[in-house]
Design a protein around this motif. Structure first.
Motif, short mmCIF file in Angstrom:
data_model
loop_
_atom_site.label_atom_id
_atom_site.label_comp_id
_atom_site.label_asym_id
_atom_site.label_seq_id
_atom_site.Cartn_x
_atom_site.Cartn_y
_atom_site.Cartn_z
N TYR A 170 0.83 -1.21 0.00
CA TYR A 170 0.00 0.00 0.00
C TYR A 170 0.87 1.27 0.00
CZ TYR A 170 -4.45 -2.43 0.77
OH TYR A 170 -5.58 -3.19 0.64
N PHE A 171 1.94 1.28 0.79
CA PHE A 171 2.81 2.45 0.82
C PHE A 171 3.45 2.69 -0.55
CE2 PHE A 171 3.51 1.62 5.60
CZ PHE A 171 2.48 2.49 5.93
N GLU A 172 3.93 1.63 -1.17
CA GLU A 172 4.56 1.77 -2.48
C GLU A 172 3.54 2.21 -3.53
OE1 GLU A 172 6.35 -2.04 -2.99
OE2 GLU A 172 8.22 -1.47 -1.95
N SER A 173 2.32 1.68 -3.44
CA SER A 173 1.27 2.10 -4.38
C SER A 173 0.93 3.58 -4.19
CB SER A 173 0.01 1.26 -4.17
OG SER A 173 0.26 -0.11 -4.45
N SER A 174 0.91 4.03 -2.96
CA SER A 174 0.64 5.44 -2.69
C SER A 174 1.71 6.32 -3.31
CB SER A 174 0.57 5.67 -1.18
OG SER A 174 0.39 7.05 -0.90
N ASN A 175 2.99 5.89 -3.18
CA ASN A 175 4.07 6.67 -3.78
C ASN A 175 4.04 6.65 -5.30
OD1 ASN A 175 5.57 8.04 -1.81
ND2 ASN A 175 6.60 6.16 -1.15
N ARG A 176 3.53 5.58 -5.88
CA ARG A 176 3.42 5.55 -7.34
C ARG A 176 2.36 6.55 -7.82
NH1 ARG A 176 4.44 -0.08 -6.70
NH2 ARG A 176 2.21 -0.53 -6.55
N GLN A 177 1.33 6.75 -7.01
CA GLN A 177 0.31 7.72 -7.38
C GLN A 177 0.79 9.16 -7.14
OE1 GLN A 177 -2.41 6.83 -8.97
NE2 GLN A 177 -1.79 4.68 -8.75
N ARG A 178 1.47 9.37 -6.02
CA ARG A 178 2.01 10.69 -5.69
C ARG A 178 3.09 10.53 -4.63
NH1 ARG A 178 -1.95 14.19 -2.83
NH2 ARG A 178 -0.96 13.28 -0.99
N ARG A 179 4.29 10.92 -4.99
CA ARG A 179 5.41 10.78 -4.05
C ARG A 179 5.29 11.86 -2.97
NH1 ARG A 179 10.16 8.60 -6.62
NH2 ARG A 179 11.42 10.34 -5.87
N SER A 180 5.39 11.41 -1.70
CA SER A 180 5.28 12.38 -0.60
C SER A 180 6.28 12.00 0.49
CB SER A 180 3.87 12.40 -0.04
OG SER A 180 3.64 11.26 0.76
N PRO A 181 6.84 12.99 1.19
CA PRO A 181 7.78 12.71 2.29
C PRO A 181 7.15 11.83 3.37
CG PRO A 181 7.84 15.04 1.69
CD PRO A 181 6.70 14.44 0.96
N GLU A 182 5.87 12.05 3.65
CA GLU A 182 5.21 11.29 4.70
C GLU A 182 5.14 9.82 4.35
OE1 GLU A 182 0.99 11.42 7.23
OE2 GLU A 182 1.19 12.50 5.33
N THR A 183 4.79 9.50 3.10
CA THR A 183 4.67 8.10 2.70
C THR A 183 6.03 7.44 2.66
OG1 THR A 183 2.76 8.73 1.37
CG2 THR A 183 3.70 6.56 0.97
N PHE A 184 7.05 8.16 2.18
CA PHE A 184 8.40 7.59 2.17
C PHE A 184 8.89 7.34 3.60
CE2 PHE A 184 9.13 9.15 -2.28
CZ PHE A 184 9.51 7.94 -2.81
N ALA A 185 8.51 8.24 4.54
CA ALA A 185 8.90 8.04 5.94
C ALA A 185 8.26 6.77 6.50
CB ALA A 185 8.52 9.25 6.77
N GLU A 186 6.97 6.54 6.21
CA GLU A 186 6.30 5.33 6.68
C GLU A 186 6.92 4.09 6.05
OE1 GLU A 186 4.52 4.88 9.04
OE2 GLU A 186 2.93 6.36 9.33
N LEU A 187 7.22 4.17 4.76
CA LEU A 187 7.84 3.02 4.08
C LEU A 187 9.22 2.74 4.65
CD1 LEU A 187 7.78 0.88 1.84
CD2 LEU A 187 8.64 2.63 0.26
N GLY A 188 10.02 3.81 4.88
CA GLY A 188 11.35 3.63 5.44
C GLY A 188 11.30 3.03 6.83
N ARG A 189 10.35 3.47 7.65
CA ARG A 189 10.21 2.91 9.00
C ARG A 189 9.87 1.43 8.95
NH1 ARG A 189 6.05 5.43 13.43
NH2 ARG A 189 4.54 4.97 11.77
N LEU A 190 8.96 1.05 8.04
CA LEU A 190 8.58 -0.35 7.92
C LEU A 190 9.75 -1.20 7.43
CD1 LEU A 190 6.46 -2.63 7.89
CD2 LEU A 190 5.82 -1.87 5.57
N LEU A 191 10.45 -0.71 6.42
CA LEU A 191 11.58 -1.48 5.86
C LEU A 191 12.70 -1.64 6.89
CD1 LEU A 191 11.68 0.04 2.25
CD2 LEU A 191 10.88 -2.24 2.92
N THR A 192 12.91 -0.61 7.70
CA THR A 192 13.93 -0.72 8.75
C THR A 192 13.56 -1.83 9.72
OG1 THR A 192 14.47 1.63 8.59
CG2 THR A 192 15.07 0.50 10.63
N ALA A 193 12.29 -1.87 10.12
CA ALA A 193 11.84 -2.92 11.04
C ALA A 193 11.92 -4.30 10.39
CB ALA A 193 10.41 -2.64 11.49
N MET A 194 11.79 -4.36 9.06
CA MET A 194 11.87 -5.64 8.35
C MET A 194 13.31 -6.04 8.05
SD MET A 194 8.64 -5.06 5.73
CE MET A 194 8.87 -6.63 4.87
N GLY A 195 14.29 -5.20 8.44
CA GLY A 195 15.69 -5.54 8.24
C GLY A 195 16.24 -5.17 6.88
N GLU A 196 15.50 -4.47 6.06
CA GLU A 196 15.97 -4.07 4.74
C GLU A 196 16.54 -2.66 4.83
OE1 GLU A 196 13.25 -4.80 1.54
OE2 GLU A 196 12.29 -6.49 2.58
#
Length: 411
Positions: A355-381
């Motif tokens: 969902y986060f990546e789909s949101s960024n494909r529709q419109r890139r936003s700092p808030e969505t990238f921050a949520e995606l980065g937080r999730l990826l960090t927790a996932m070890g990526e």
């Protein structure tokens, strides 16, 4: 010519008749006063009486003419003085518009001495003194303006209030304007100045009380008034939430919200403020109810985004509600961001990432990238998370200048 000849003959005949009458019956007139007596014939007495009458009439006519000439001279001198005062006032106004404050004041005050209506001169002299930074002289000329015309109190108060507003003396301006507010129907400009004063003081309760009069007398355009109402109610909603700290903020917010008109409760900006405050104060059920009701009446991406902050007892049902909206709005980036957050609450990490990546494909936003980065960090990526954070940071910092940078290191 024949008529003239006839008139001459008649005059001669009349003269002959009068002479014959005088010789035949001269008459007798005796005037006695104390020890003095005057005797004369009747006809001489009549002649003297007529002569005296003519002299008296001529004297009175001459006197009236002399008096009229004197008044005419005085009127001419007065009108000449008034014309000179008007010309000098005009030059003073031109100097004022050109920004020559000292010269304007001098010309206006000189003209006031010869003017029958010096009110304008004193008011403009007060404005010039304000521009020159001389408040004492400003007050002096305002007092002179008030003395010059018994009905000038409103004009003087308005001028004084305008100058205090320019000096950012909002409290003093309010005190001046409240005196002139009693007859707002005749002086609606008072309400406009009061609006500016209350706005400068951030006195939102007083502004709210002023709103009905501003609308009634059409002091400002409708669009400007709607924006003012929105601003006032936004601040008062925040003040309602902050008041007391007793845990009853949701109840107070609800009471305030119900006091607004139906049109105001449909206003998107006020809806966002109200819903956000409910969430902040912990009334998630109330916020969810408001969001659902509003989205039934019309789609609003920002409200859909706020739904991601709502924490309901049944997160699975909440996610299902969001995905039902997605069927009708599959490309809404705010709704996709909301669904990513709801999926995280369900610990559906893969779905949240999608969902986060789909949101960024529709419109890139700092808030969505921050949520995606937080999730990826927790996932070890870590690398993918760092890339997401970097993209979001660059989106937020759009004012960075173009600079030469080193070439990437060759591996």
């Amino acid at each position: 010519m024949r008529k003239l000849l006839v008139l001459v003959l008649l005059a001669l005949l009349l003269g002959v008749g009068v002479v014959a009458l005088v010789e035949t019956s001269p008459g007798y007139v005796l005037i006695s006063y104390g020890a003095y007596t005057v005797e004369t014939s009747l006809w001489v007495g009549i002649f003297l009486l007529v002569l005296l009458t003519v002299v008296l009439y001529g004297s009175v006519a001459l006197l009236r003419k002399l008096l009229a000439s004197q008044r005419s001279l005085a009127g001419w001198l007065g009108s000449r003085k008034a014309r000179q005062a008007a010309q000098l006032t005009n030059r003073g106004l031109i100097s004022f518009i050109e920004g020559n404050w000292a010269r304007a004041r001098q010309q206006l005050l000189r003209a006031a001495q010869g003017s029958e209506a010096p009110l304008l001169n004193y008011l403009m002299a007060a404005r010039a003194s304000f521009q020159l930074g001389e408040p004492e002289r400003m007050r002096e000329y305002l007092s002179a303006a008030e003395r010059s015309d018994a009905e000038a109190d409103i004009a003087v108060d308005l001028t004084q209030a305008e100058l205090k507003l320019k000096a950012r003396q909002f409290e003093q301006a309010v005190a001046t304007l409240e005196r002139a507010r009693s007859n707002a129907g005749k002086h609606p400009y008072v309400l406009k100045l009061l609006r500016n004063a209350y706005f400068g003081l951030s006195d939102w309760p007083q502004l709210r009380q002023l709103l009905p009069e501003l609308r009634k007398y059409r002091v400002v355009p409708d669009a400007e008034l709607e924006e003012l109402e929105r601003t006032v109610h936004t601040h008062l909603l925040h003040a309602t939430a902050d008041h007391g700290g007793d845990g009853d903020a949701p109840k107070r917010l609800h009471h305030y919200w119900q006091g607004l008109s139906a049109a105001q409760r449909r206003d998107p900006a006020l809806l966002h403020t109200y819903t956000g405050l409910l969430i902040h104060e912990g009334d998630h059920e109330g916020a969810a109810t408001v969001i659902r009701k509003a989205l039934k009446q019309g789609w609003d991406s920002d409200l859909a985004r706020l739904f991601g902050y709502v924490e309901l007892p049944d997160p699975r049902r909440q996610l299902a509600q969001g995905e039902a909206w997605l069927a009708e709005h599959p490309q809404d980036p705010e709704l996709l961001l909301c669904l990513g957050r709801l999926a995280c609450r369900q610990q559906l990490w893969g779905k949240a990432r999608e969902y986060f990546e789909s949101s960024n494909r529709q419109r890139r936003s700092p808030e969505t990238f921050a949520e995606l980065g937080r999730l990826l960090t927790a996932m070890g990526e870590d690398k993918a998370a760092a890339a997401a954070f970097r993209k979001g940071l660059l989106l937020r910092e759009k004012s960075l200048p173009r600079l030469p940078l080193p070439e990437p290191a060759q591996r």
